[in-house]
Design a protein around this motif. Structure first.
Motif, PDB file in Angstrom:
ATOM      1  N   LYS B 192       0.699  -1.343  -0.291  1.00  0.00           N
ATOM      2  CA  LYS B 192       0.050   0.400  -0.302  1.00  0.00           C
ATOM      3  C   LYS B 192       0.772   0.825  -0.209  1.00  0.00           C
ATOM      4  O   LYS B 192       2.347   1.520  -0.297  1.00  0.00           O
ATOM      5  N   THR B 193       0.276   2.337   0.024  1.00  0.00           N
ATOM      6  CA  THR B 193       0.626   3.988  -0.030  1.00  0.00           C
ATOM      7  C   THR B 193       1.136   4.571   0.949  1.00  0.00           C
ATOM      8  O   THR B 193      -0.417   4.149   1.187  1.00  0.00           O
ATOM      9  N   VAL B 194       2.054   4.856   1.258  1.00  0.00           N
ATOM     10  CA  VAL B 194       2.284   6.588   1.893  1.00  0.00           C
ATOM     11  C   VAL B 194       2.793   7.461   2.150  1.00  0.00           C
ATOM     12  O   VAL B 194       3.974   7.107   1.297  1.00  0.00           O
ATOM     13  N   LEU B 195       1.964   8.757   2.005  1.00  0.00           N
ATOM     14  CA  LEU B 195       2.539   9.750   1.615  1.00  0.00           C
ATOM     15  C   LEU B 195       2.867  10.744   2.973  1.00  0.00           C
ATOM     16  O   LEU B 195       1.914  10.898   3.674  1.00  0.00           O
ATOM     17  N   LEU B 196       4.237  10.797   2.477  1.00  0.00           N
ATOM     18  CA  LEU B 196       4.805  11.421   4.327  1.00  0.00           C
ATOM     19  C   LEU B 196       5.286  12.675   3.774  1.00  0.00           C
ATOM     20  O   LEU B 196       6.340  12.872   3.181  1.00  0.00           O
ATOM     21  N   VAL B 197       4.662  13.466   4.896  1.00  0.00           N
ATOM     22  CA  VAL B 197       5.091  15.360   4.986  1.00  0.00           C
ATOM     23  C   VAL B 197       5.554  14.701   5.929  1.00  0.00           C
ATOM     24  O   VAL B 197       5.041  15.318   7.186  1.00  0.00           O
ATOM     25  N   SER B 198       7.004  15.610   5.876  1.00  0.00           N
ATOM     26  CA  SER B 198       7.829  15.692   7.306  1.00  0.00           C
ATOM     27  C   SER B 198       8.746  16.906   6.950  1.00  0.00           C
ATOM     28  O   SER B 198       9.611  16.610   6.063  1.00  0.00           O
ATOM     29  N   HIS B 199       8.993  17.084   8.133  1.00  0.00           N
ATOM     30  CA  HIS B 199      10.304  18.005   8.358  1.00  0.00           C
ATOM     31  C   HIS B 199      11.489  17.305   9.154  1.00  0.00           C
ATOM     32  O   HIS B 199      12.612  17.432   9.461  1.00  0.00           O
ATOM     33  N   VAL B 200      11.331  15.897   9.855  1.00  0.00           N
ATOM     34  CA  VAL B 200      12.066  15.794  10.599  1.00  0.00           C
ATOM     35  C   VAL B 200      12.755  14.201   9.588  1.00  0.00           C
ATOM     36  O   VAL B 200      12.494  13.127   9.321  1.00  0.00           O
ATOM     37  N   LEU B 201      13.887  14.369   9.064  1.00  0.00           N
ATOM     38  CA  LEU B 201      15.339  14.495   8.441  1.00  0.00           C
ATOM     39  C   LEU B 201      14.914  12.768   8.529  1.00  0.00           C
ATOM     40  O   LEU B 201      15.064  11.592   7.287  1.00  0.00           O
ATOM     41  N   PRO B 202      15.796  12.469   9.710  1.00  0.00           N
ATOM     42  CA  PRO B 202      16.204  11.135   9.504  1.00  0.00           C
ATOM     43  C   PRO B 202      14.907  10.192   9.808  1.00  0.00           C
ATOM     44  O   PRO B 202      14.743   9.001   9.172  1.00  0.00           O
ATOM     45  N   GLU B 203      14.218  10.654  10.097  1.00  0.00           N
ATOM     46  CA  GLU B 203      12.503   9.773  10.056  1.00  0.00           C
ATOM     47  C   GLU B 203      12.053   9.458   8.700  1.00  0.00           C
ATOM     48  O   GLU B 203      11.927   8.348   8.090  1.00  0.00           O
ATOM     49  N   VAL B 204      12.344  10.462   7.688  1.00  0.00           N
ATOM     50  CA  VAL B 204      11.989  10.798   6.402  1.00  0.00           C
ATOM     51  C   VAL B 204      13.457   9.803   5.867  1.00  0.00           C
ATOM     52  O   VAL B 204      12.935   8.208   4.765  1.00  0.00           O
ATOM     53  N   GLU B 205      14.302   9.753   5.942  1.00  0.00           N
ATOM     54  CA  GLU B 205      15.536   8.991   4.996  1.00  0.00           C
ATOM     55  C   GLU B 205      15.574   7.207   6.214  1.00  0.00           C
ATOM     56  O   GLU B 205      15.782   6.510   4.675  1.00  0.00           O
ATOM     57  N   GLU B 206      14.651   6.973   6.655  1.00  0.00           N
ATOM     58  CA  GLU B 206      14.371   5.956   7.554  1.00  0.00           C
ATOM     59  C   GLU B 206      13.597   4.924   7.047  1.00  0.00           C
ATOM     60  O   GLU B 206      13.802   3.690   6.914  1.00  0.00           O
ATOM     61  N   LEU B 207      12.606   5.632   6.030  1.00  0.00           N
ATOM     62  CA  LEU B 207      11.330   5.581   5.457  1.00  0.00           C
ATOM     63  C   LEU B 207      11.119   5.652   3.791  1.00  0.00           C
ATOM     64  O   LEU B 207      10.163   4.402   4.220  1.00  0.00           O
ATOM     65  N   CYS B 208      11.394   6.788   3.401  1.00  0.00           N
ATOM     66  CA  CYS B 208      10.625   6.401   2.882  1.00  0.00           C
ATOM     67  C   CYS B 208      11.799   5.646   1.133  1.00  0.00           C
ATOM     68  O   CYS B 208      12.859   5.597   1.436  1.00  0.00           O
ATOM     69  N   ASP B 209      11.009   5.465   0.244  1.00  0.00           N
ATOM     70  CA  ASP B 209      12.166   5.030  -0.484  1.00  0.00           C
ATOM     71  C   ASP B 209      11.866   6.026  -2.003  1.00  0.00           C
ATOM     72  O   ASP B 209      12.696   5.794  -2.594  1.00  0.00           O
ATOM     73  N   ARG B 210      10.623   7.196  -1.999  1.00  0.00           N
ATOM     74  CA  ARG B 210      11.012   7.972  -3.580  1.00  0.00           C
ATOM     75  C   ARG B 210      10.975   9.136  -2.395  1.00  0.00           C
ATOM     76  O   ARG B 210       9.939   9.434  -0.867  1.00  0.00           O
ATOM     77  N   LEU B 211      10.586  10.198  -2.888  1.00  0.00           N
ATOM     78  CA  LEU B 211      10.720  11.640  -2.757  1.00  0.00           C
ATOM     79  C   LEU B 211      10.553  12.681  -3.648  1.00  0.00           C
ATOM     80  O   LEU B 211      11.229  12.480  -5.099  1.00  0.00           O
ATOM     81  N   ALA B 212       9.427  13.925  -3.481  1.00  0.00           N
ATOM     82  CA  ALA B 212       8.842  14.472  -4.424  1.00  0.00           C
ATOM     83  C   ALA B 212       9.400  15.827  -3.524  1.00  0.00           C
ATOM     84  O   ALA B 212       9.607  16.347  -2.033  1.00  0.00           O
ATOM     85  N   VAL B 213      10.550  17.153  -4.134  1.00  0.00           N
ATOM     86  CA  VAL B 213      11.356  18.104  -2.656  1.00  0.00           C
ATOM     87  C   VAL B 213      10.544  19.627  -3.777  1.00  0.00           C
ATOM     88  O   VAL B 213      10.732  19.666  -4.792  1.00  0.00           O
ATOM     89  N   LEU B 214       9.870  20.418  -2.971  1.00  0.00           N
ATOM     90  CA  LEU B 214       8.704  21.716  -3.399  1.00  0.00           C
ATOM     91  C   LEU B 214      10.356  22.695  -3.122  1.00  0.00           C
ATOM     92  O   LEU B 214      10.500  22.427  -1.654  1.00  0.00           O
ATOM     93  N   SER B 215      10.229  23.830  -3.774  1.00  0.00           N
ATOM     94  CA  SER B 215      10.309  24.902  -3.164  1.00  0.00           C
ATOM     95  C   SER B 215       9.921  25.912  -3.706  1.00  0.00           C
ATOM     96  O   SER B 215       9.860  25.933  -5.092  1.00  0.00           O
ATOM     97  N   GLY B 216       9.352  27.213  -2.881  1.00  0.00           N
ATOM     98  CA  GLY B 216       8.383  28.156  -3.447  1.00  0.00           C
ATOM     99  C   GLY B 216       7.275  26.980  -4.566  1.00  0.00           C
ATOM    100  O   GLY B 216       7.556  28.411  -5.650  1.00  0.00           O
ATOM    101  N   GLY B 217       6.959  26.506  -4.511  1.00  0.00           N
ATOM    102  CA  GLY B 217       5.811  25.877  -5.069  1.00  0.00           C
ATOM    103  C   GLY B 217       5.786  25.459  -6.596  1.00  0.00           C
ATOM    104  O   GLY B 217       5.792  25.309  -6.688  1.00  0.00           O
ATOM    105  N   ARG B 218       7.287  25.430  -6.491  1.00  0.00           N
ATOM    106  CA  ARG B 218       8.022  25.018  -8.063  1.00  0.00           C
ATOM    107  C   ARG B 218       8.583  22.967  -7.232  1.00  0.00           C
ATOM    108  O   ARG B 218       9.022  22.691  -6.363  1.00  0.00           O
TER     109      ARG B 218
END
Lengths: 331, 256
Positions: B192-218
């Motif tokens: 199943k899919t999890v979409l994780l929005v987080s500022h806690v980078l170690p958590e993201v690093e540990e859990l995520c397979d793929r990432l999208a990075v946004l900045s200034g709406g782009r």
């Protein structure tokens, strides 16, 4: 499109949530307490009419209390009669017409037609005005809006919940005061129960406007004051229209007449709702009617059913507008 | 397998001024990427990057100004797909007058969980998040961590195919965070899919397979986490921290 079972289920849950909210905020118990107070007050009613007898079907209305004297009335043959009614175990005493039934109906018209229909409805509008704005706070509603239920069902459920909550209290109020008055005086007039739909329709119409303000502003203050102002405006429009039509006021332009007529038919008509109740309670038998109301009645310019349906149509239109606004709002 | 979410040229301008006639605030500009089905997808970016707006659009909490979004293969107008989504929000204010049990029954009812399945599901989730012994207490008496646990339970009510977690560990204690990771791993295992929005980078690093990075709406990056954290200056392909990988991306987007 929304399937009907989903909509019904959502509305049912929202109604349940509103009742839980009313219990938690103690509003349920505050309103119940006021009803209990009024019922105890009615339980302490006693009517003392010397030489009491039943009304003759052809008898003219008695509008002359025993304490007042009018030579013209006496010359016209209107008998001076009546007695006294003690309320709240002797806390208040008031002169009443010469028939016990009229005296009790006089009290009931005051209770439901004037006290509950104005002060009660206004208090209910003020006390429940915060329900929708607090529900619509982004922090409170976002998770619910992410559920598969359409937004309009959430709004409709909350609106219906508040209206049913007030309807329950209207039933409790009428049942309590009717039973207490009946026990104290032996008069059991079922027409008094007509106050329940009167109060519910009156509240529902103005609460629809409150809901629109809540959706548009998400502010309790705006919802409270906006609704009170609107309530005053509607009373003014209702009386003004009946005054113009009933008394053929001179110097009013055709444009003004049309505007007032349009305003009357578009806006809710609180005076008409009260008038319908007063008529059902045969208030003319024991008190002077509202002159404007009597005048439009005499001119056959008052249509009770059309008036009620127009008020309900206003509520439906305003609710539809609120639902549209809610659907378009970004959270 | 149908993608969990597809964003194509998505733009969002929030109306400002009287009657929305002001210039507006642009939150997203031409964002295009796909959240594949299965796995844990991270959504990162500095404050005001547009992450929350993107989640709001996906959940029909707001309407895109332009572009196209597909949610579990269907258009946003089809709200039935929301019945397959769970959403946990960092600062959600649940009705304080309800008990944990009442809240889960209420939200479960609105999520489409019906009949006898609802009390059983509520019971199971209260046990799962460790609130079974406090089930009849009003939420007003709960700590922030307990409210977060309740938020997780309500997100799982409908056994979703897509779980959206917006800053989920905010206010959670260690056992709460471990519980959350366990839930995420179970989703991963069940494809199943999890979409994780987080500022806690170690958590993201540990859990995520793929990432999208946004900045200034782009959108400034979309791809596998492993690719982002691979040090481009190291021929051996040594991993660097996610923070080290993100810093140049953010600096490039934000002029000093």
């Amino acid at each position: 499109m929304t399937d009907l079972p989903t909509a019904i289920r959502t509305v049912r849950w929202m109604v349940w949530d509103t009742f839980r909210q009313s219990l938690a905020s103690k509003l349920f118990w505050v309103m119940f307490g006021l009803t209990a107070l009024c019922s105890v007050f009615c339980l302490g009613t006693s009517v003392d009419i010397p030489g009491e007898r039943r009304r003759h079907p052809a008898e003219i209305p008695d509008r002359l209390p025993v304490t007042e004297s009018s030579p013209e009335a006496e010359q016209s043959g209107i008998p001076k009669g009546g007695g006294r009614m003690r309320l709240g175990f002797g806390l208040f005493e008031t002169p009443v017409p010469k028939f016990r039934d009229d005296a009790v109906r006089f009290l009931q018209v005051w209770l439901a037609g004037i006290l509950a229909d104005t002060v009660g409805v206004l208090l209910a509008l003020v006390w429940t005005a915060g329900f929708l704005p607090s529900f619509l706070e982004p922090q409170s509603v976002t998770v619910l809006l992410a559920k598969p239920t359409p937004r309009w069902t959430l709004l409709a459920g909350k609106y219906l919940g508040v209206v049913l909550f007030v309807a329950l209290h209207a039933v409790l109020f009428v049942a309590g005061t009717w039973t207490a008055t009946g026990l104290a005086t032996g008069v059991w007039d079922a027409v008094y129960w007509l106050a329940v739909p009167l109060l519910v329709v009156n509240f529902a119409v103005f609460y629809a406007f409150s809901a629109l303000l809540a959706v548009a502003s998400r502010s309790t203050v705006v919802a409270v004051f906006g609704t009170i102002l609107f309530w005053v405006l509607c009373w003014a429009m209702n009386i003004t229209r009946h005054h113009l039509v009933g008394f053929d006021v001179a110097g009013v332009t055709a444009t003004s007449t049309v505007l007032v007529e349009v305003g009357y038919w578009v806006l809710p008509k609180p005076l008409d709702l009260s008038g319908i109740f007063f008529e059902a309670m045969r208030a003319a038998d024991f008190s002077a009617p509202v002159p404007e109301f009597a005048a439009v009645r005499d001119k056959d310019a008052f249509h009770p059913l059309a008036s009620i349906f127009a008020s309900l149509a206003f509520a439906a239109a305003v609710l539809a507008l609120a639902a549209y606004e809610f659907r378009k709002t970004d959270y | 397998m149908t993608a969990a979410a597809v964003f194509e040229g998505v733009e969002k301008v929030y109306a400002t001024g009287l009657l929305g006639r002001g210039a507006g605030v642009t939150a997203l500009r031409g964002v295009t990427f796909t959240v594949p089905a299965g796995g844990v997808f991270g959504l990162l970016g500095p404050n005001r990057a547009g992450k929350t707006t993107l989640v709001k659009l996906l959940l029909s909490l707001a309407e895109p100004t332009a572009g196209r979004i597909l949610r579990l293969g269907g258009p946003l107008s089809d709200r039935r797909t929301l019945a397959r989504i769970g959403y946990m929000h960092e600062n959600h204010a649940f009705p304080r007058y309800l008990s944990a049990e009442e809240l889960l029954s209420f939200y479960g009812g609105l999520s489409g969980v019906r009949g006898d399945a609802l009390p059983a599901r509520v019971d199971h989730l209260l046990n799962r998040v460790g609130l079974a012994d406090r089930r009849r207490e009003p939420i007003a008496r709960f700590s922030k961590g307990m409210v977060q646990r309740l938020g997780l339970a309500q997100a799982l009510l409908n056994d979703p195919d897509l779980l959206i977690l917006d800053e989920p560990t905010e206010g959670l204690d260690l056992s709460g965070r471990l519980l959350l990771r366990q839930v995420v791993r179970e989703f991963q295992a069940a494809t199943k899919t999890v979409l994780l929005v987080s500022h806690v980078l170690p958590e993201v690093e540990e859990l995520c397979d793929r990432l999208a990075v946004l900045s200034g709406g782009r959108l400034i990056y979309c791809g596998p986490l492993a690719e982002l954290v691979r040090d481009p200056h190291d021929p051996s392909g040594r991993r660097r921290s996610l923070e080290a990988a993100l810093r140049p991306l953010y600096e490039k987007e934000t002029p000093a």
